[in-house]
Design a protein around this motif. Sequence first.
Motif, mmCIF file in Angstrom:
data_model
loop_
_atom_site.group_PDB
_atom_site.id
_atom_site.type_symbol
_atom_site.label_atom_id
_atom_site.label_comp_id
_atom_site.label_asym_id
_atom_site.label_seq_id
_atom_site.Cartn_x
_atom_site.Cartn_y
_atom_site.Cartn_z
ATOM 1 N N TYR A 34 -3.796 8.153 -5.840
ATOM 2 C CA TYR A 34 -4.128 9.559 -5.578
ATOM 3 C C TYR A 34 -2.875 10.418 -5.704
ATOM 4 C CZ TYR A 34 -8.848 9.000 -3.676
ATOM 5 O OH TYR A 34 -10.191 8.774 -3.525
ATOM 6 N N VAL A 91 -4.404 4.369 -2.014
ATOM 7 C CA VAL A 91 -5.417 4.361 -0.960
ATOM 8 C C VAL A 91 -6.064 2.994 -0.881
ATOM 9 C CG1 VAL A 91 -7.569 5.360 -0.117
ATOM 10 C CG2 VAL A 91 -5.852 6.806 -1.234
ATOM 11 N N ASP A 93 -8.702 0.965 1.674
ATOM 12 C CA ASP A 93 -9.594 1.091 2.821
ATOM 13 C C ASP A 93 -9.633 2.553 3.247
ATOM 14 O OD1 ASP A 93 -9.993 -0.826 5.912
ATOM 15 O OD2 ASP A 93 -11.349 0.357 4.711
ATOM 16 N N TYR A 94 -9.284 2.859 4.442
ATOM 17 C CA TYR A 94 -9.394 4.234 4.916
ATOM 18 C C TYR A 94 -8.052 4.819 5.336
ATOM 19 C CZ TYR A 94 -14.223 2.833 4.988
ATOM 20 O OH TYR A 94 -15.447 2.361 4.622
ATOM 21 N N LYS A 95 -6.988 4.139 4.976
ATOM 22 C CA LYS A 95 -5.686 4.632 5.388
ATOM 23 C C LYS A 95 -4.963 5.288 4.227
ATOM 24 C CE LYS A 95 -4.766 1.381 9.130
ATOM 25 N NZ LYS A 95 -3.780 0.427 9.692
ATOM 26 N N LEU A 96 -4.410 6.423 4.476
ATOM 27 C CA LEU A 96 -3.600 7.099 3.477
ATOM 28 C C LEU A 96 -2.170 7.137 3.965
ATOM 29 C CD1 LEU A 96 -6.526 8.136 2.767
ATOM 30 C CD2 LEU A 96 -5.400 10.198 1.951
ATOM 31 N N SER A 97 -1.260 6.621 3.157
ATOM 32 C CA SER A 97 0.146 6.641 3.508
ATOM 33 C C SER A 97 0.914 7.475 2.492
ATOM 34 C CB SER A 97 0.708 5.214 3.535
ATOM 35 O OG SER A 97 0.112 4.469 4.573
ATOM 36 N N PHE A 98 1.393 8.616 2.953
ATOM 37 C CA PHE A 98 2.182 9.500 2.091
ATOM 38 C C PHE A 98 3.654 9.106 2.183
ATOM 39 C CE2 PHE A 98 -0.654 13.110 1.015
ATOM 40 C CZ PHE A 98 -1.748 12.784 1.790
ATOM 41 N N GLY A 99 4.335 9.137 1.063
ATOM 42 C CA GLY A 99 5.785 8.951 1.076
ATOM 43 C C GLY A 99 6.460 10.300 1.172
ATOM 44 N N GLN B 45 -0.030 9.122 8.798
ATOM 45 C CA GLN B 45 -1.339 9.192 9.420
ATOM 46 C C GLN B 45 -1.274 8.699 10.862
ATOM 47 O OE1 GLN B 45 -4.548 6.706 7.777
ATOM 48 N NE2 GLN B 45 -5.810 8.545 7.687
ATOM 49 N N GLY B 98 -13.859 8.305 3.538
ATOM 50 C CA GLY B 98 -12.460 7.981 3.314
ATOM 51 C C GLY B 98 -12.236 6.700 2.542
#
Lengths: 108, 116
Positions: A34, A91, A93-99, B45, B98
């Motif tokens: 994404y 992405v 599962d349901y976790k989004l990790s932004f750097g 998050q 999500g």
Amino acid sequence: DAKTTQPTSMDCAEGRAANLPCNHSTISGNEYVYWYRQIHSQGPQYIIHGLKNNETNEMASLIITEDRKSSTLILPHATLRDTAVYYCIVVNDYKLSFGAGTTVTVRA
Amino acid sequence: EAQVTQNPRYLITVTGKKLTVTCSQNMNHEYMSWYRQDPGLGLRQIYYSMNVEVTDKGDVPEGYKVSRKEKRNFPLILESPSPNQTSLYFCASSNLAGGPDTDTQYFGPGTRLTVL
């Protein structure tokens, strides 16, 4: 979760294409790539996403390498309003990790 | 107008004084999430919720609580705020739950919190 690596910053001339690279060498088969962007301290704005195939929408194009270990976001005709921090995220599962993202500065 | 709203937008408080940041969306989205943003660290998050009464931890849940009693609301609770929770907070919502091919996430305008 797969992590991403992006350059810290880049400049682009107004009207030219901006190519933003992203490395995600540990991406797994079911994880999507994404791209979001954030102007100043506003809420991030969705740009585009993809799994394997290249994607294009009204904002940008996304090129994903065949091995899926890297991708490039292309802003075809950058404008001053495209100056922002661009985030490439994976992405799962349901976790989004932004750097930390790439700070793109479009210059007139 | 489809939107995610947060209140307050700015808050200065003192250590230990419980506070709640509200988040509301009018798009009937199932998925909602909280993030914090700190200089040089991007967005991280805190918690997310796939539906009413369903919540789960994100990357940095320590010191925070959430609840999802109604579909449209997802408040963030700091029971005993500390200075290291000084940050810019964003709430977001999404049409699908999500998942990997989720619809776009819509972000709120942000809440700038300072804990003295």
